[in-house]
Structure formats: structure tokens, C-alpha cells
Scaffold this motif. Structure first.
Motif, short mmCIF file in Angstrom:
data_model
loop_
_atom_site.label_atom_id
_atom_site.label_comp_id
_atom_site.label_asym_id
_atom_site.label_seq_id
_atom_site.Cartn_x
_atom_site.Cartn_y
_atom_site.Cartn_z
N GLY B 55 -23.03 36.57 10.24
CA GLY B 55 -23.12 36.70 8.78
C GLY B 55 -22.02 37.66 8.13
N SER B 56 -21.61 38.53 8.89
CA SER B 56 -20.51 39.33 8.40
C SER B 56 -19.30 38.65 8.16
CB SER B 56 -20.32 40.65 9.35
OG SER B 56 -19.74 40.15 10.43
N GLY B 57 -18.88 37.62 8.85
CA GLY B 57 -17.85 36.95 8.81
C GLY B 57 -16.58 37.56 9.49
N GLY B 58 -16.91 38.51 10.45
CA GLY B 58 -15.80 39.28 10.96
C GLY B 58 -15.51 38.69 12.18
N ASN B 59 -14.90 39.31 12.92
CA ASN B 59 -14.10 39.02 14.33
C ASN B 59 -13.90 40.03 15.22
OD1 ASN B 59 -11.68 39.74 14.21
ND2 ASN B 59 -11.56 37.66 12.71
N LYS B 66 -15.95 44.88 8.53
CA LYS B 66 -16.89 43.90 8.15
C LYS B 66 -18.30 43.91 8.11
CE LYS B 66 -13.71 40.74 6.93
NZ LYS B 66 -13.53 40.16 5.53
N ILE B 67 -18.69 44.70 9.30
CA ILE B 67 -20.21 44.92 9.40
C ILE B 67 -20.73 46.04 8.44
CG2 ILE B 67 -22.12 46.03 11.00
CD1 ILE B 67 -20.88 44.06 12.95
N PRO B 68 -20.26 47.20 8.15
CA PRO B 68 -20.74 48.07 7.15
C PRO B 68 -20.48 47.40 5.81
CG PRO B 68 -19.13 49.17 8.33
CD PRO B 68 -19.03 47.81 8.98
N GLN B 69 -19.69 46.58 5.39
CA GLN B 69 -19.31 45.78 4.19
C GLN B 69 -21.03 44.76 3.90
OE1 GLN B 69 -15.74 43.47 4.04
NE2 GLN B 69 -14.69 45.51 3.76
N TYR B 70 -21.01 44.35 4.95
CA TYR B 70 -22.36 43.42 5.43
C TYR B 70 -23.49 44.12 5.12
CZ TYR B 70 -25.33 39.46 6.64
OH TYR B 70 -26.17 38.57 6.86
N ASN B 98 -36.26 32.77 10.92
CA ASN B 98 -36.20 32.78 9.41
C ASN B 98 -35.28 33.89 8.92
OD1 ASN B 98 -38.19 30.68 9.05
ND2 ASN B 98 -39.52 31.96 8.11
N VAL B 99 -35.55 34.97 9.89
CA VAL B 99 -34.52 36.30 9.60
C VAL B 99 -33.22 35.82 10.08
CG1 VAL B 99 -34.42 38.55 10.08
CG2 VAL B 99 -36.36 37.72 9.53
N LEU B 100 -33.05 35.43 11.26
CA LEU B 100 -31.83 35.26 11.86
C LEU B 100 -31.08 34.32 11.26
CD1 LEU B 100 -33.01 35.01 15.67
CD2 LEU B 100 -32.35 37.13 14.32
N GLU B 101 -31.59 33.20 10.64
CA GLU B 101 -30.90 32.07 9.92
C GLU B 101 -30.34 32.82 8.44
OE1 GLU B 101 -33.25 28.76 9.79
OE2 GLU B 101 -32.95 28.35 11.98
N ALA B 102 -31.24 33.48 7.99
CA ALA B 102 -30.87 34.12 6.60
C ALA B 102 -29.66 35.03 6.85
CB ALA B 102 -31.98 34.88 6.07
N LEU B 103 -29.78 35.97 7.81
CA LEU B 103 -28.73 36.62 8.26
C LEU B 103 -27.44 36.11 8.61
CD1 LEU B 103 -30.53 39.84 9.97
CD2 LEU B 103 -29.63 39.78 7.96
N GLU B 104 -27.54 35.09 9.47
CA GLU B 104 -26.54 34.26 9.98
C GLU B 104 -25.48 33.74 8.71
OE1 GLU B 104 -27.92 32.82 14.15
OE2 GLU B 104 -27.36 31.32 12.60
N SER B 105 -26.45 33.42 7.57
CA SER B 105 -25.88 32.71 6.32
C SER B 105 -24.71 33.77 5.93
CB SER B 105 -26.80 32.09 5.63
OG SER B 105 -27.34 33.29 4.83
#
Lengths: 114, 197
Positions: B55-59, B66-70, B98-105
Motif C-alpha cells: 500500500g505504501s507504493g515503496g520498494n 514511503k512507509i512513514p508517509q503511508y 478485508n483489512v489486508l486488501e484495504a491496506l494493500e490498495s
């Protein structure tokens, strides 16, 4: 209850005005368990976003602080019995109750001043 | 492989170092109900961490940024929806996908949906903070700005189970001075455990 008598007194340290006491606009119940679980029930929406709640145990004064620094006195003084229970509180749940239903629950941290 | 650090381990170390690296985010996180349990999940639940990475879009080169921004985006949603991780944690336990998919998005609107569709198994008022043993009634001490018509007395019956109402000095509410709704509540000696988020 602290009264703010002039324009200067109506500003807090951030320059934001004090808001009228909450109980002047709506009914409010304080409910607390022996363990310090604290609920504030109100029957009208609180218009501003709350950041935290302050409770001064000495004066038994509860104050709501908004996210932009506005200060709003609850407008009622908890009894000494309830005040001692509030000392154990870490968070407060604000329940908006209308038409016998709980419409919204907000959880905000409480800062205890002693 | 070749001594490369484990990415998840590095991210978890970054999370535990947040008080130093991002004190604002750390303070916001800690001010949210259920933060310690959420931290525990972040430290142990690999599926949760993978969702956040996605979900963070990072690598691997920029998770530290990216993760702190997320987290910042997730904390905004959480603070605007009751300042509690409880709905997320409850759903994570009962409907983890439900949670995992929401966070992944990575979409805050999908995370908001978790708050608008809380788990059906609402916890009772008396158990919301896990301080009261199940089946034991909770004593609530109530003080109202309108003692003749307290809000708590107007709640539906289903909100009023297993709770004993007492007044602001610890005495049973005086039913003779209360309106009919309060009389009913006091006789039943219940205030519902199902005041739910």
C-alpha cells in the motif's frame, strides 16, 4: 466555573477564542466506571474536531481542546466521587446519542492535571 | 542471501525507531486507542506488514521514506474516525482479508470503509476496555447536566444490559425522582454492554 470577562481573557495562548461551554448548547452526561472507563454522552453534535480532553482534578474542571487549539469548558463540575474515578482514565469516549440511538463514538485521550 | 538484511526486519526496526526518526507520527500513533496491540500486530503479523509495504507504493530502496508517509495517511483516517484502531484490529481478527486488501490498495477511502462497516460482534459497554470480567455487571456512576432527564436514561433497552446505574455520589439512582425511562432502567439494573463502536 471560570468566567471570561473581557476580550483579552477570551483568547487562549494560541490566540484562538474560547468556545461557549458545551452544556450551554446541549445536554451532557458524564459516566465513569470504577476502573476509570469514561464516557461523555451528548445529545447534539460537537461541531469541532477534538484533539484531547483535559481534566483538572483540583478544580474538578473538564476542558475540551480542539485540533486548532480552541478551548471549551464542559460547563459542569464532576462530583468529588466521580472526580476520583476520572483520575484513573486514560481515554474518554464521546457518544452522540439522539432518538435513543448511539449515532457516533469518538475516542480521545485525556490529560489529567493534578 | 549474501548477508543482505531481511527487509521485513529492517522495516520493523524502522517502526520501533519512529519515536526518534518521526516523533510526530509516533506521538499520533501512541495517542490512538489500541496502539500497543496494533504495534504488536505490526511486529508479528507478516501478512499485515506485506499489505502495508504494498500500500505504501515503496520498494526496497525507499520503504524508509514511503512507509512513514503511508502511516501518516492511515493515522489521518483513524483520527477522523474515532481515534481508535479497534475496528481495524477487530476486523483483522474476524475478517483479515478485508483489512489486508484495504491496506494493500493504499486508498484511505478503503480504510474508511472498515470504520463504517465494523465487525458485527460488537463488544458490550462493560467489556469495551477489558476491565470488567464477562457476565459481571458494570457499575456506572453518572452525573448529568440535566439530572431530571439524563441522556443515558433515554438509550434503547438493548443498549442497557448488564450495567448498574448509580448517581454522582455512588448511590443507586433515586427512582422516585427520575422520569419513567430511568425508572425502567434502574429496575432492570442494566445499561447495555452493547454500546458499541
Amino acid at each position: 466555573m471560570i468566567q471570561h470577562n473581557n476580550a483579552q481573557d477570551n483568547l487562549n495562548v494560541t490566540g484562538m477564542p474560547f468556545i461557549e461551554e458545551l452544556t450551554s448548547n446541549m445536554r451532557v452526561d458524564i459516566a465513569v466506571s470504577k476502573e476509570g472507563d469514561l464516557w461523555l454522552l451528548h445529545d447534539k453534535p460537537i461541531e469541532h474536531y477534538l484533539a484531547w480532553l483535559e481534566y483538572d482534578h483540583t478544580d474538578r474542571r473538564m476542558t475540551l481542546i480542539s485540533d486548532i487549539g480552541q478551548i471549551q469548558d464542559l460547563g459542569m463540575q464532576p462530583s468529588t466521587f466521580i472526580s476520583d474515578l476520572i483520575l484513573k482514565s486514560v481515554n474518554a469516549r464521546l457518544l452522540l446519542v439522539q432518538n435513543k440511538e448511539i449515532l457516533n463514538v469518538s475516542n480521545i485521550p485525556i490529560v489529567i492535571l493534578q | 542471501m549474501f548477508g543482505l538484511p531481511d527487509v521485513n526486519e529492517e522495516i520493523r526496526k524502522g517502526i520501533t525507531d519512529l519515536p526518534k526518526s518521526n516523533p510526530d507520527i509516533s506521538a499520533r500513533f501512541n495517542g490512538i486507542e489500541g496502539s500497543q496491540k496494533m504495534l504488536q500486530e505490526l511486529m508479528t503479523n507478516d501478512d499485515l506488514l506485506e499489505s502495508i509495504k504494498e500500500g505504501s507504493g515503496g520498494n526496497i530502496t525507499n520503504y524508509g521514506e514511503k512507509i512513514p508517509q503511508y502511516f501518516d495517511k492511515i493515522l489521518d483516517v483513524t483520527q477522523q474516525n474515532g481515534n481508535s484502531f479497534k475496528p481495524i484490529l477487530d476486523t483483522l481478527e474476524k475478517n483479515p482479508q478485508n483489512v489486508l486488501e484495504a491496506l494493500e490498495s493504499g486508498d484511505p477511502n478503503n480504510i474508511k470503509k472498515i470504520y463504517s462497516e465494523p465487525s458485527n460482534d460488537s463488544e458490550p459497554l462493560s467489556q469495551m476496555d477489558n476491565n470488567s470480567p464477562t457476565n459481571n455487571p458494570t457499575e456506572l456512576f453518572v452525573q448529568s447536566s440535566d439530572p431530571n432527564n439524563p441522556i443515558i436514561a433515554n438509550l434503547n433497552d438493548n443498549e442497557l444490559d448488564n450495567v448498574i446505574l448509580r448517581n454522582e455520589v455512588g448511590e443507586e439512582m433515586n427512582v422516585n425522582q427520575m422520569p419513567q425511562e430511568v425508572l425502567r432502567v434502574d429496575i432492570n439494573q442494566t445499561l447495555s454492554p452493547s454500546m458499541s463502536v
